[in-house]
Each structure stands twice: as structure tokens, then as C-alpha cells.
Design an enzyme around this catalytic site. Structure first.
Site, PDB file in Angstrom:
ATOM      1  N   LEU A 439      37.477  52.131  35.261  1.00 31.43           N
ATOM      2  CA  LEU A 439      38.382  51.299  36.100  1.00 31.43           C
ATOM      3  C   LEU A 439      39.475  52.133  36.728  1.00 31.43           C
ATOM      4  O   LEU A 439      40.527  52.353  36.214  1.00 31.43           O
ATOM      5  CB  LEU A 439      39.196  50.357  35.110  1.00 31.43           C
ATOM      6  CG  LEU A 439      40.051  48.979  36.094  1.00 31.43           C
ATOM      7  CD1 LEU A 439      40.299  47.866  34.855  1.00 31.43           C
ATOM      8  CD2 LEU A 439      40.948  49.369  36.677  1.00 31.43           C
ATOM      9  N   ALA A 440      39.035  52.841  37.787  1.00 31.09           N
ATOM     10  CA  ALA A 440      39.816  53.710  38.483  1.00 31.09           C
ATOM     11  C   ALA A 440      39.413  53.835  39.685  1.00 31.09           C
ATOM     12  O   ALA A 440      38.211  54.542  40.033  1.00 31.09           O
ATOM     13  CB  ALA A 440      39.604  55.128  37.613  1.00 31.09           C
ATOM     14  N   GLU A 441      40.120  53.325  40.779  1.00 34.87           N
ATOM     15  CA  GLU A 441      39.568  53.456  42.081  1.00 34.87           C
ATOM     16  C   GLU A 441      39.291  54.752  42.730  1.00 34.87           C
ATOM     17  O   GLU A 441      38.518  55.207  43.530  1.00 34.87           O
ATOM     18  CB  GLU A 441      40.354  52.569  43.087  1.00 34.87           C
ATOM     19  CG  GLU A 441      40.200  51.145  42.621  1.00 34.87           C
ATOM     20  CD  GLU A 441      40.805  50.715  41.506  1.00 34.87           C
ATOM     21  OE1 GLU A 441      40.844  49.609  40.897  1.00 34.87           O
ATOM     22  OE2 GLU A 441      41.902  51.428  41.116  1.00 34.87           O
ATOM     23  N   GLN A 463      36.642  46.793  43.802  1.00 29.87           N
ATOM     24  CA  GLN A 463      36.454  45.167  43.219  1.00 29.87           C
ATOM     25  C   GLN A 463      37.220  44.356  44.077  1.00 29.87           C
ATOM     26  O   GLN A 463      36.721  43.244  44.412  1.00 29.87           O
ATOM     27  CB  GLN A 463      36.960  45.030  41.854  1.00 29.87           C
ATOM     28  CG  GLN A 463      36.540  43.989  41.277  1.00 29.87           C
ATOM     29  CD  GLN A 463      36.368  43.702  39.734  1.00 29.87           C
ATOM     30  OE1 GLN A 463      37.376  43.758  39.095  1.00 29.87           O
ATOM     31  NE2 GLN A 463      35.256  44.323  39.110  1.00 29.87           N
ATOM     32  N   PHE A 464      38.467  44.415  44.492  1.00 31.33           N
ATOM     33  CA  PHE A 464      39.343  43.755  45.414  1.00 31.33           C
ATOM     34  C   PHE A 464      40.115  44.658  46.377  1.00 31.33           C
ATOM     35  O   PHE A 464      40.555  46.119  45.841  1.00 31.33           O
ATOM     36  CB  PHE A 464      40.411  43.165  44.540  1.00 31.33           C
ATOM     37  CG  PHE A 464      39.745  41.934  43.690  1.00 31.33           C
ATOM     38  CD1 PHE A 464      39.395  40.557  44.411  1.00 31.33           C
ATOM     39  CD2 PHE A 464      39.358  41.949  42.502  1.00 31.33           C
ATOM     40  CE1 PHE A 464      38.895  39.397  43.644  1.00 31.33           C
ATOM     41  CE2 PHE A 464      38.930  41.007  41.799  1.00 31.33           C
ATOM     42  CZ  PHE A 464      38.720  39.826  42.134  1.00 31.33           C
ATOM     43  N   ASP A 466      42.915  44.436  47.208  1.00 29.27           N
ATOM     44  CA  ASP A 466      44.437  44.602  46.940  1.00 29.27           C
ATOM     45  C   ASP A 466      44.338  45.954  45.822  1.00 29.27           C
ATOM     46  O   ASP A 466      45.452  46.385  45.713  1.00 29.27           O
ATOM     47  CB  ASP A 466      44.761  43.505  46.187  1.00 29.27           C
ATOM     48  CG  ASP A 466      44.352  41.972  46.878  1.00 29.27           C
ATOM     49  OD1 ASP A 466      45.329  41.543  47.148  1.00 29.27           O
ATOM     50  OD2 ASP A 466      43.189  41.608  47.038  1.00 29.27           O
ATOM     51  N   ILE A 468      42.689  48.810  46.358  1.00 27.11           N
ATOM     52  CA  ILE A 468      42.111  49.991  46.849  1.00 27.11           C
ATOM     53  C   ILE A 468      43.170  51.204  46.885  1.00 27.11           C
ATOM     54  O   ILE A 468      42.750  52.363  47.155  1.00 27.11           O
ATOM     55  CB  ILE A 468      41.466  49.952  48.273  1.00 27.11           C
ATOM     56  CG1 ILE A 468      40.800  50.553  48.840  1.00 27.11           C
ATOM     57  CG2 ILE A 468      42.937  49.535  49.345  1.00 27.11           C
ATOM     58  CD1 ILE A 468      39.850  50.307  50.128  1.00 27.11           C
ATOM     59  N   PRO A 470      44.991  53.103  44.986  1.00 27.00           N
ATOM     60  CA  PRO A 470      44.825  54.124  44.188  1.00 27.00           C
ATOM     61  C   PRO A 470      43.708  55.143  44.781  1.00 27.00           C
ATOM     62  O   PRO A 470      43.803  56.442  44.507  1.00 27.00           O
ATOM     63  CB  PRO A 470      44.472  53.933  42.849  1.00 27.00           C
ATOM     64  CG  PRO A 470      44.957  52.521  42.522  1.00 27.00           C
ATOM     65  CD  PRO A 470      44.894  51.861  44.048  1.00 27.00           C
ATOM     66  N   HIS A 511      45.186  39.242  44.970  1.00 27.07           N
ATOM     67  CA  HIS A 511      43.802  39.046  45.004  1.00 27.07           C
ATOM     68  C   HIS A 511      43.508  38.368  46.332  1.00 27.07           C
ATOM     69  O   HIS A 511      42.318  38.012  46.806  1.00 27.07           O
ATOM     70  CB  HIS A 511      43.203  38.176  43.890  1.00 27.07           C
ATOM     71  CG  HIS A 511      43.045  38.648  42.768  1.00 27.07           C
ATOM     72  ND1 HIS A 511      44.345  38.790  42.077  1.00 27.07           N
ATOM     73  CD2 HIS A 511      42.520  39.441  41.916  1.00 27.07           C
ATOM     74  CE1 HIS A 511      43.984  39.380  40.642  1.00 27.07           C
ATOM     75  NE2 HIS A 511      42.738  39.860  40.621  1.00 27.07           N
TER      76      HIS A 511
END
Length: 710
Positions: A439-441, A463-464, A466, A468, A470, A511
């Protein structure tokens, strides 16, 4: 490793044993001296205003020459940072190449005048073009290492043996300050988890510009913090001692070559010069501290060793100095006389000069089959077809796999993404090609960068929209910049799929947001925004076959609507970028729009027709590039314009379109340009608030009435 001794026969170089000969030591001395004298020459040139920036590798030469002598150019891969001049010289970059970059010459092989000096790049030597942000190269190095593993495991890739070596190592260097970056830690997590053949070199000179290491790092030692990472070999070394540095680098590279996991060499070095010529270390270093650093000078230490052990005479070393200065003088003279880039080339290589996704080559007919299906189904099927066609494609991101625990696949239906867009891909193509990320963009995009540099084709998912942000450093400063900053010698074509937008109850402030205009302001990335199932298929295929990075925006509200369903258009259907489509013709006003606003504009146009207004609705489909020819023709036809989008009004992409129309087509207008967009606030949770914040069909209808009655 054998220590340097007066018995020169004991120093015969044996690569397998990691030994050093007298010739090796003299070669190392020359390379270290060459690096330092090049720094001095560039400082002189900067003070004479003949170059424009200088940042030195002084004090780092021993560990870097050791790295260059233990690693293999054109075999291993290198993500160097700006102190790594001595490494690059050891690998084969010439002083002339470096000075061409310093003067900003047209024929600078690293960047053709686009990147500042000491940002190394050489495709033949596998030195990957370097950006200026500190630490971003760490995640890219993970991707570079993973690319080698993918080539090793995917038999279907044609001629795959040409693209990897079974014992290749990836080198990644950082300063001590960069170890404070989150991306350094993200990269360590993945490198250790995957046991990747990655050698980190932390060149710890005690300062990040003026901030000392005890302020940067808990306990003042990065190696103390990381030594519990599984599979990570941690080596601490005096990076000013060449012999010890060689032993450390040899051990680290062997650990990685034997596929035992990553290694981290924590090298204690000095920085006898200021951070760069924009800095003055005397403002924060005491005279005593600077004097102590001078005592550790790596060049002086190796010189003493050579003389003490009888491996060179003063005359020998004087001749080396003369030879080095002569080489630098010749390179300087030629570099200063080198041709500068033509002004007309300023915008070259923002995008691929060879593959044009706006061309007719990407205009292929649909061959429809089956019954109409949703956008989710169209994207999923397109991914399946493209992955079957091209074994270099890999798909990863958070939750995109069916099940990371493969032994459970027989018992579960599989996840395949939050919206199930990638459902079934892991089952069909295996876990080497479809897998979950942490879990790390930034981890997702940075690794994709490294893979794409080596001709793997990542199609990754954030995933979303919102979340993006990072990854923004990797997107804005790395993937969009790589082709341009390297003078078209490196590129990283990839697709970043991102669910975007609102109109889904319960999405709320994290979201439901839009923001495509922000990425339109990042030269080097294509921005695509389909609104129907068939367009999603055709534009995704173009995105995958494109040679540039693509941000592929998928509106969540449109995933499973009935009104945008379509028959699957076939496995070769493509739509060129920059070609909008007329969803509805009209003569009184044109609504320029994209995404979820297309359907709302069509509903408004139908109602307006009942009131006697003829409304055209034009769907841009791609934001970068956008269809200016199509827009221009409709403005000239209708003489009235509305731009409608879901993003906020202020600085939304509609402002760019409106400004350009006013600039270039003002004389065709019979009314002011009207924008319809979201309020300048986040999207709220309560349905009543969301409906008020986001533009509705009624808002578009009101704009149509106002503009047509003007």
C-alpha cells in the site's frame, strides 16, 4: 581480500578472489585523482561563468572507484547520484563527456544540454539518467532489478536472453540525507521482501547540505536502523580507504550476484567542498571540523599507501598528475568549443519522436462481437488481449491480483481490484505478470519506471485518484521528465490506470475528487479520459502500444452504467489520441466536455432541443493531447461555447480551453464562453451536498439557455 603489501606478486588481480594488484591500485589512484581534478576544473569554469552549475564528488572517490572496479558496466545496472563522478569515470564515462554536460553542449551524450552537470546517464554502460530529487532512484532501482527477474521467468518474451544477465546486480547510491526519504524505506521493504540483487551504497559525508546526520537520522547511523531487515547484508566501511572500500563493494556485489538478497554498504566519507557552488560550508562547519576532514582525504591516503608499500614512486605519481591534467585540459578545450543546442530544438523529446499515438497508425476499425457490455468488462477484456499479445506487459498495484496466496486460488473467486477491473488476470497469466504491491503509491509508480526503462511494459493501478499524490514526485519529476532530460536516450513508457470522479453516493472527500488539470500541466505524460465502453477499449489499447507514459483515467460512475455499454470492438481496435468525437450535432452552441459530464450534457441538450435550442456535444476523450481542430471547427460552426467538466471551476482544464478559444477564435464568438464545473470545494459525503457541489444536467441546461439567449 588480500591486503596491499610490498610483495607485489601477492597483489596479482584475481576477480574471483576479489584481490587487487599493484596495477589495480595505481589505476584506482589515477581515477580518483581524475575525478578530483575534474571537480576543480569545473569549479574554475563556474567561477569564470563558462559553466552554470557545479556539484562535486570530492571526498567520495575511494568508495566510488571501488564500486566501479567491482561492478560491470553494460552488464550490471546503475542508478547513481550526483556525487558519483568517480564511479562513472571508472565505468567508462570520459572527462570530455562530463564537460560537455557542464557546458550544456548539443552533443552532451547524457542529456544534449537539458540536464544540469553531474547527473549521469549512459545507456551503453547501463547508467540510467538521473533526476535531481533525492531518493527517487531507490524505488526505480527495485523496478530495474525486478525487470531482470521478469525476463528470467517469462519464456514467451522473444530473445529474452539479450535483455538480462543471470548474475546482474543493480547499484543504487544515495547520500545520508536521502535515507530520510520515504521512498528509500519503501524500496528497502520491497527489495528485501523479494530478495532482489540490489546493492545500496550510502555515501555518508555527515551532512545533507547544512543539516548534520544526527539531525537527519535517529541515532546518527542509517546502518544501525536497517540491519534487522531480512535478507539484507549490511556492511560498514571507511569509504575514504580504497582497499577497505574495494573489499566492502566486492563482498556486497557477490552477495547480490549469488541471489542471497540486497546489500547495503554504509560508507563513511568526507565532503571537503561545499554541497555545491550555491552553498558555503564555512557557514556551518567549524575550522576544526574542516581540518579533520582534510586529514581523511581518500586521495592522500591512497598516495601514502602506494609510496609506503613501494608500489609507486613520487615520480610515478607526478607523471599520473601530469597525464590527468593534460587529459582534462584537452577535454576542456574541446568542450568549450562544442556546439550549443539550437533554439529550435527546445521542445524536442517531450514525447516520443518515433511513435505518434495521434497518427493514422492508431486509427483501426472496430470488429464488434458479442452483446453490449460495461466499461469494466471492456477494460478487462482489452487487458487480456494485450497481455496475450505482448508477454512484456505486467499488471500490478494494490489489490489488483486475484489472490496473492496462490494456494488459495482454488478456494476463492478472487479480488481483481476494488472495482474488479483486473479480475481473472492473475489466474490466466500467472503471478509473475499480475501481482499485488504494498500500500504505497510511489512504490507502484517508481517500480514501474525501473521496469519500463528495461522495456518491460507496466500497466499499473492507483486504487483511487484521491490517493495518487504520494506518487506525484515519481510522476511529475521522473516518468514525465526521463525522455526529455536524457535527450531521448532513455524512456519509460507505461500506463497508470486510475479510477476517478464522483457521482457515487458515499465517496465523500477522499474517494470522489477530480484533478486531471494538474496532470495536464506535467509535460511528458499523456492524459486519457474515456466515457464509453468502446472508447475505453480503443484508448486503452492505444495507451499500451504508445511509447510514452499515459495516465488513463477511468470514471468510477461510468464503470457499470447501461447507457455507455458497447460491443467489444476487437483485439486490434485503437483510437488515436487527440481525436474527440461528436456525441450530438447542433448549430446554436457546442458543449465541450469529457468523462461523466458527457451524459449530463447530452441530457441537457435533449431538454434544450424541446425549447428550440440546437446543441452540439463534443467529447474530448483525451486531455493531453486534446482535439483543437475539432474544437475549432465546432466553435466556428456554432459561435457559442460551453465547457463542462467535473473538476473544480478554478484552474480546471476548461479554463485552458476557454482561454485558447478566446485567444485564437475570439472573432467567431457571438457570446461569452461559459464554464460549468464543480464548486471550489471538496466533494462532500451527504448526497444533498454532493449534488450541490458537482455539476448536474440542470447546470448545463441553464448555461445553454444563458449562452443561446445572449
Amino acid at each position: 581480500m588480500a591486503a596491499a603489501r610490498s610483495d607485489q606478486t601477492a597483489l596479482t588481480h584475481t576477480a574471483a578472489a576479489g584481490e587487487l594488484s599493484a596495477d589495480d591500485l595505481r589505476t584506482a589512484y589515477r581515477l580518483m585523482l581524475l575525478s578530483r581534478r575534474l571537480d576543480d576544473k569545473e569549479i574554475q569554469l563556474k567561477n569564470q561563468s563558462q559553466i552554470y552549475f557545479q556539484i562535486s564528488g570530492a571526498g567520495h572517490e575511494a568508495i566510488l572507484v571501488a564500486a566501479g572496479m567491482t561492478l560491470r558496466p553494460g552488464h550490471d545496472w546503475f542508478n547513481a547520484y550526483y556525487r558519483d563522478r568517480a564511479l562513472c569515470l571508472a565505468l567508462g564515462v570520459t572527462p570530455y563527456d562530463m564537460l560537455l554536460q557542464a557546458v550544456g553542449a548539443k552533443d552532451d551524450p547524457a542529456s544534449h544540454g537539458r540536464q544540469m552537470p553531474s547527473h549521469w546517464s549512459n545507456p551503453a554502460l547501463h547508467i540510467i539518467s538521473q533526476g535531481s530529487p533525492t531518493g527517487t532512484q531507490c524505488l526505480q532501482s527495485v523496478g530495474v532489478a525486478e525487470a531482470g527477474r521478469i525476463y528470467e521467468r517469462i519464456d514467451a518474451i522473444p530473445d529474452r536472453e539479450r535483455f538480462f544477465e543471470s548474475d546482474e546486480v543493480v547499484y543504487c547510491s544515495v547520500g545520508d540525507g536521502a535515507t530520510s526519504e520515504g521512498e528509500f524505506w519503501e524500496s528497502l521493504n520491497t527489495a528485501c521482501h523479494e530478495k532482489l540483487p540490489l546493492v545500496y551504497v550510502v555515501e555518508d559525508n555527515g551532512y545533507a547540505i547544512s543539516v548534520p546526520v544526527e539531525v537527519q537520522t535517529a541515532g546518527g547511523s542509517i546502518s544501525n536502523l536497517v540491519e534487522r531487515f531480512p535478507h539484507l547484508k549490511v556492511i560498514r566501511v571507511d569509504g575514504c580507504d580504497f582497499v577497505k572500500s574495494y573489499a566492502a563493494m566486492y563482498d556486497a556485489s557477490q552477495w547480490a550476484r549469488e541471489r542471497r538478497g540486497p546489500a547495503l554498504v554504509h560508507a563513511s566519507v568526507t565532503r571537503p567542498y561545499s554541497h555545491s557552488l550555491s552553498d558555503d560550508e564555512r557557514l556551518y562547519k567549524t575550522p576544526a571540523e574542516r581540518a579533520a576532514e582534510a586529514e581523511r582525504d581518500p586521495i592522500a591516503q591512497l598516495k601514502t599507501l602506494l609510496l609506503r608499500e613501494g608500489l609507486a614512486t613520487e615520480s610515478d605519481l607526478d607523471q599520473i598528475l601530469v597525464s590527468v591534467d593534460r587529459e582534462i585540459a584537452d577535454a576542456t578545450e574541446r568542450a568549450l568549443a562544442a556546439e550549443r543546442p539550437a533554439r529550435s530544438t527546445a521542445a524536442d523529446w517531450v514525447f516520443s519522436p518515433d511513435v505518434d499515438p495521434t497518427s493514422q497508425a492508431f486509427d483501426t476499425p472496430a470488429e464488434t462481437t458479442g452483446k453490449p457490455d460495461t466499461m469494466v468488462a471492456a477494460i478487462n477484456r482489452t487487458l487480456r488481449d494485450e497481455m496475450a499479445e505482448n508477454p512484456r506487459i505486467v499488471v500490478f498495484g494494490q489489490d489488483v491480483a486475484d489472490c496473492s496466496r496462490e494456494d488459495h486460488l482454488s478456494e476463492v473467486s478472487g479480488k481483481g481490484g476494488v472495482f474488479k477491473v483486473t479480475h481473472g488476470l492473475q489466474r490466466q497469466f500467472g503471478s509473475t505478470r499480475v501481482f499485488n504491491s504494498p500500500l504505497a503509491e510511489a512504490n507502484i509508480v517508481g517500480r514501474a519506471f525501473g521496469m519500463a526503462v528495461r522495456d518491460i511494459k507496466p500497466v499499473v493501478e492507483i486504487q483511487f485518484f484521491d490517493y495518487i499524490w504520494p506518487a506525484m514526485m515519481q510522476i511529475r519529476d521522473e516518468i514525465t521528465m526521463l525522455r526529455y532530460r536524457s535527450g531521448n536516450t532513455f524512456s519509460c513508457p507505461m500506463v497508470i490506470r486510475v479510477p476517478i470522479g464522483g457521482y457515487l453516493r458515499g465517496g465523500a472527500t477522499y474517494h470522489s475528487q477530480s484533478g486531471e488539470s494538474i496532470f495536464a500541466h506535467c509535460p511528458g505524460i499523456r492524459v486519457v479520459y474515456p466515457c464509453t465502453a468502446q472508447d475505453a477499449s480503443g484508448l486503452l489499447r492505444t495507451s499500451i502500444r504508445c511509447d510514452d507514459p499515459v495516465l488513463f483515467l477511468e470514471h468510477k460512475h461510468l464503470y457499470r452504467q447501461t447507457y455507455n455499454k458497447g460491443e467489444y470492438p476487437g483485439s486490434n481496435y485503437m483510437i488515436p489520441f487527440g481525436r474527440g468525437t461528436l456525441r450530438r450535432d447542433g448549430t446554436d452552441v457546442v458543449v465541450l466536455t469529457w468523462g461523466a459530464l458527457v451524459q449530463r450534457a447530452l441530457l441537457a441538450a435533449q431538454q434544450a432541443e424541446k425549447e428550440g435550442f440546437s446543441v452540439a456535444v463534443f467529447d474530448l476523450r483525451t486531455i493531453i493531447p486534446y482535439d483543437w481542430a475539432g474544437i475549432s471547427a465546432l466553435v466556428q460552426k456554432t459561435n457559442r461555447v460551453i465547457v463542462a467538466h467535473e473538476d473544480q471551476l478554478t484552474c480546471g482544464f476548461g479554463a485552458e480551453i476557454a482561454a485558447r478559444i478566446a485567444d485564437e477564435l475570439f472573432h467567431y464568438l457571438d457570446a461569452p464562453i461559459r464554464r460549468v464545473a464543480a464548486l471550489d470545494c471538496p466533494v462532500a459525503y451527504a448526497p444533498e451536498l454532493e449534488e450541490e457541489i458537482l455539476p448536474q444536467a440542470a447546470d448545463v441546461l441553464k448555461a445553454i439557455r444563458d449562452v443561446c439567449r445572449y
